[in-house]
Design a protein around this motif. Sequence first.
Motif, PDB file in Angstrom:
ATOM      1  N   THR A  89       0.821  -1.210   0.000  1.00 12.90           N
ATOM      2  CA  THR A  89       0.000   0.000   0.000  1.00 12.90           C
ATOM      3  C   THR A  89       0.855   1.259   0.000  1.00 12.90           C
ATOM      4  O   THR A  89       2.018   1.241   0.377  1.00 12.90           O
ATOM      5  CB  THR A  89      -0.926   0.041   1.229  1.00 12.90           C
ATOM      6  OG1 THR A  89      -0.127   0.090   2.419  1.00 12.90           O
ATOM      7  CG2 THR A  89      -1.839  -1.170   1.287  1.00 12.90           C
ATOM      8  N   LYS A  90       0.212   2.345  -0.395  1.00 16.86           N
ATOM      9  CA  LYS A  90       0.846   3.658  -0.361  1.00 16.86           C
ATOM     10  C   LYS A  90      -0.239   4.727  -0.332  1.00 16.86           C
ATOM     11  O   LYS A  90      -1.209   4.669  -1.083  1.00 16.86           O
ATOM     12  CB  LYS A  90       1.745   3.856  -1.593  1.00 16.86           C
ATOM     13  CG  LYS A  90       2.526   5.160  -1.603  1.00 16.86           C
ATOM     14  CD  LYS A  90       3.592   5.193  -0.521  1.00 16.86           C
ATOM     15  CE  LYS A  90       4.347   6.511  -0.516  1.00 16.86           C
ATOM     16  NZ  LYS A  90       5.358   6.572   0.558  1.00 16.86           N
ATOM     17  N   GLY A  91      -0.080   5.689   0.559  1.00 17.40           N
ATOM     18  CA  GLY A  91      -0.992   6.820   0.585  1.00 17.40           C
ATOM     19  C   GLY A  91      -2.196   6.608   1.494  1.00 17.40           C
ATOM     20  O   GLY A  91      -2.116   5.902   2.507  1.00 17.40           O
ATOM     21  N   ASP A  92      -3.317   7.204   1.114  1.00 24.89           N
ATOM     22  CA  ASP A  92      -4.522   7.239   1.956  1.00 24.89           C
ATOM     23  C   ASP A  92      -5.347   5.959   1.776  1.00 24.89           C
ATOM     24  O   ASP A  92      -6.444   5.973   1.218  1.00 24.89           O
ATOM     25  CB  ASP A  92      -5.362   8.466   1.604  1.00 24.89           C
ATOM     26  CG  ASP A  92      -4.597   9.766   1.798  1.00 24.89           C
ATOM     27  OD1 ASP A  92      -4.029   9.955   2.891  1.00 24.89           O
ATOM     28  OD2 ASP A  92      -4.561  10.582   0.850  1.00 24.89           O
ATOM     29  N   VAL A  93      -4.819   4.855   2.279  1.00 22.74           N
ATOM     30  CA  VAL A  93      -5.447   3.555   2.044  1.00 22.74           C
ATOM     31  C   VAL A  93      -6.377   3.132   3.174  1.00 22.74           C
ATOM     32  O   VAL A  93      -6.993   2.067   3.100  1.00 22.74           O
ATOM     33  CB  VAL A  93      -4.390   2.461   1.797  1.00 22.74           C
ATOM     34  CG1 VAL A  93      -3.613   2.747   0.526  1.00 22.74           C
ATOM     35  CG2 VAL A  93      -3.454   2.326   2.988  1.00 22.74           C
ATOM     36  N   THR A  94      -6.508   3.944   4.220  1.00 21.07           N
ATOM     37  CA  THR A  94      -7.435   3.603   5.306  1.00 21.07           C
ATOM     38  C   THR A  94      -8.671   4.507   5.301  1.00 21.07           C
ATOM     39  O   THR A  94      -9.572   4.308   6.109  1.00 21.07           O
ATOM     40  CB  THR A  94      -6.740   3.713   6.681  1.00 21.07           C
ATOM     41  OG1 THR A  94      -6.278   5.056   6.875  1.00 21.07           O
ATOM     42  CG2 THR A  94      -5.562   2.754   6.771  1.00 21.07           C
ATOM     43  N   TYR A  95      -8.711   5.472   4.397  1.00 20.81           N
ATOM     44  CA  TYR A  95      -9.872   6.360   4.302  1.00 20.81           C
ATOM     45  C   TYR A  95     -11.042   5.592   3.697  1.00 20.81           C
ATOM     46  O   TYR A  95     -10.928   4.987   2.617  1.00 20.81           O
ATOM     47  CB  TYR A  95      -9.538   7.575   3.447  1.00 20.81           C
ATOM     48  CG  TYR A  95     -10.698   8.537   3.284  1.00 20.81           C
ATOM     49  CD1 TYR A  95     -10.926   9.546   4.200  1.00 20.81           C
ATOM     50  CD2 TYR A  95     -11.583   8.401   2.211  1.00 20.81           C
ATOM     51  CE1 TYR A  95     -12.001  10.420   4.061  1.00 20.81           C
ATOM     52  CE2 TYR A  95     -12.663   9.267   2.070  1.00 20.81           C
ATOM     53  CZ  TYR A  95     -12.864  10.276   2.993  1.00 20.81           C
ATOM     54  OH  TYR A  95     -13.926  11.128   2.855  1.00 20.81           O
ATOM     55  N   SER A  96     -12.187   5.627   4.354  1.00 19.99           N
ATOM     56  CA  SER A  96     -13.370   4.908   3.891  1.00 19.99           C
ATOM     57  C   SER A  96     -14.188   5.793   2.951  1.00 19.99           C
ATOM     58  O   SER A  96     -14.695   6.837   3.358  1.00 19.99           O
ATOM     59  CB  SER A  96     -14.218   4.471   5.091  1.00 19.99           C
ATOM     60  OG  SER A  96     -15.310   3.672   4.672  1.00 19.99           O
ATOM     61  N   PHE A  97     -14.320   5.368   1.719  1.00 15.33           N
ATOM     62  CA  PHE A  97     -15.089   6.092   0.714  1.00 15.33           C
ATOM     63  C   PHE A  97     -16.236   5.206   0.233  1.00 15.33           C
ATOM     64  O   PHE A  97     -16.254   3.994   0.470  1.00 15.33           O
ATOM     65  CB  PHE A  97     -14.198   6.505  -0.463  1.00 15.33           C
ATOM     66  CG  PHE A  97     -13.506   5.352  -1.156  1.00 15.33           C
ATOM     67  CD1 PHE A  97     -14.069   4.742  -2.262  1.00 15.33           C
ATOM     68  CD2 PHE A  97     -12.281   4.888  -0.688  1.00 15.33           C
ATOM     69  CE1 PHE A  97     -13.432   3.687  -2.902  1.00 15.33           C
ATOM     70  CE2 PHE A  97     -11.629   3.827  -1.313  1.00 15.33           C
ATOM     71  CZ  PHE A  97     -12.208   3.229  -2.424  1.00 15.33           C
ATOM     72  N   SER A  98     -17.201   5.794  -0.442  1.00 15.17           N
ATOM     73  CA  SER A  98     -18.361   5.004  -0.872  1.00 15.17           C
ATOM     74  C   SER A  98     -18.009   4.190  -2.111  1.00 15.17           C
ATOM     75  O   SER A  98     -17.440   4.693  -3.072  1.00 15.17           O
ATOM     76  CB  SER A  98     -19.560   5.902  -1.142  1.00 15.17           C
ATOM     77  OG  SER A  98     -19.275   6.882  -2.102  1.00 15.17           O
ATOM     78  N   ILE A  99     -18.388   2.924  -2.076  1.00 19.06           N
ATOM     79  CA  ILE A  99     -18.025   1.980  -3.126  1.00 19.06           C
ATOM     80  C   ILE A  99     -18.709   2.310  -4.447  1.00 19.06           C
ATOM     81  O   ILE A  99     -18.180   2.050  -5.523  1.00 19.06           O
ATOM     82  CB  ILE A  99     -18.352   0.539  -2.686  1.00 19.06           C
ATOM     83  CG1 ILE A  99     -17.714  -0.482  -3.617  1.00 19.06           C
ATOM     84  CG2 ILE A  99     -19.847   0.329  -2.547  1.00 19.06           C
ATOM     85  CD1 ILE A  99     -17.803  -1.907  -3.099  1.00 19.06           C
ATOM     86  N   SER A 232     -23.736   2.984  -1.251  1.00 14.75           N
ATOM     87  CA  SER A 232     -23.292   3.824  -0.136  1.00 14.75           C
ATOM     88  C   SER A 232     -22.462   3.067   0.889  1.00 14.75           C
ATOM     89  O   SER A 232     -22.134   3.613   1.949  1.00 14.75           O
ATOM     90  CB  SER A 232     -24.515   4.446   0.546  1.00 14.75           C
ATOM     91  OG  SER A 232     -25.305   5.157  -0.381  1.00 14.75           O
ATOM     92  N   VAL A 233     -22.107   1.830   0.593  1.00 11.94           N
ATOM     93  CA  VAL A 233     -21.245   1.056   1.493  1.00 11.94           C
ATOM     94  C   VAL A 233     -19.841   1.664   1.484  1.00 11.94           C
ATOM     95  O   VAL A 233     -19.321   2.061   0.436  1.00 11.94           O
ATOM     96  CB  VAL A 233     -21.204  -0.417   1.051  1.00 11.94           C
ATOM     97  CG1 VAL A 233     -20.118  -1.191   1.805  1.00 11.94           C
ATOM     98  CG2 VAL A 233     -22.561  -1.072   1.276  1.00 11.94           C
TER      99      VAL A 233
END
Length: 351
Positions: A89-99, A232-233
């Motif tokens: 991984t690299k960068g903002d990989v833990t930010y939760s965004f809508s699928i 919206s998951v």
Amino acid sequence: MKTKRMPIALLVMAAIATVVVPAQIHAQNGRTSPVAPRRELVASVVQEAYEKFKNENKGKNADYIPYLAQVDSKLFGIAIVTTDNQVITKGDVTYSFSIQSISKVYTQALAMEALGPDFVFEKIGNEPTGRPFNSPVAVVDMATHTGNPYVNAGAIATTSLISGKDANEKWNKILNFYSRVAGEKLTLIDEVYKSEAATNTGNKALSMLLAKYDRIYADPFESVDIYTKQCSVGVNATQLARMGATLANNGINPATGEQVIKATDVPYILSTMTMAGLYDGSGGWAWHVGLPAKSGVGGGIVAIIPGKGAIAVFAPPLDEAGNSVKAQEVIDYISQKLNYNLYSPLSVGWK
């Protein structure tokens, strides 16, 4: 002297067998591709891609869903998960965004699990519509099916195939399935759902048009609401890459070892991703990158390298077709550097 040497030779042969044979079985089971690049090489290419594209500023966030317009456009994460469960991984990989529309892949898989691929193909189809993903004209043009499961009309119809005694049971079945594919419990981003539910008049219109042609298989507005929830998951880039790696691993989640998706269904899913995974950009994507992939207007794209793993990239600004600009560039770069293009003999080790 010979009698003393033979046990040593036998011991050596036994030792070789214990080392080599399990490794061969491991590869034959699809856990480790014999032509997958070394981890060190993959990690270095991910780093290169991140540095090369981190300042890319083309495109803009989706603005027809108010919540998405407010997401920080500078967020950027890359994740690769391999079929033997290596995670890079690299960068903002833990930010939760809508699928968003990437959900369509896994609802398709769930419908096929229950009803079989032939039934889903008959009811939904697998042809590009040649029109925008939310086109009502495409519904009218295709009198016997909805085109494919990845245009909105086809996705709503696919969602309507999911069985349950009520809307909650259907929704929970979908969410639980997504979580099993991700290998972690996923949840609804309620703010996204409320934002979309307040602005989904177009999808409601599509559902009623489908009803006119008998191409929706449950209550139209209920199906739209469940579809809105599935879009919206929340996922992060690492979870999304694992969802992709499950497809790359013949339907087996590489982290949990669970056979989540039927192995016999995987080729059908990947073919749909090739035909319609990037909306109106699907043909150009196949031409340039050569990987089955699916995008979502939340800014995510996941690309599948069968037998090897998956790449997921999150970056919110989109092009006119609704695909993340930065994610496309990153996956294209990584694919070329690591010979991932499925249409190239290099992808299977041909030199």
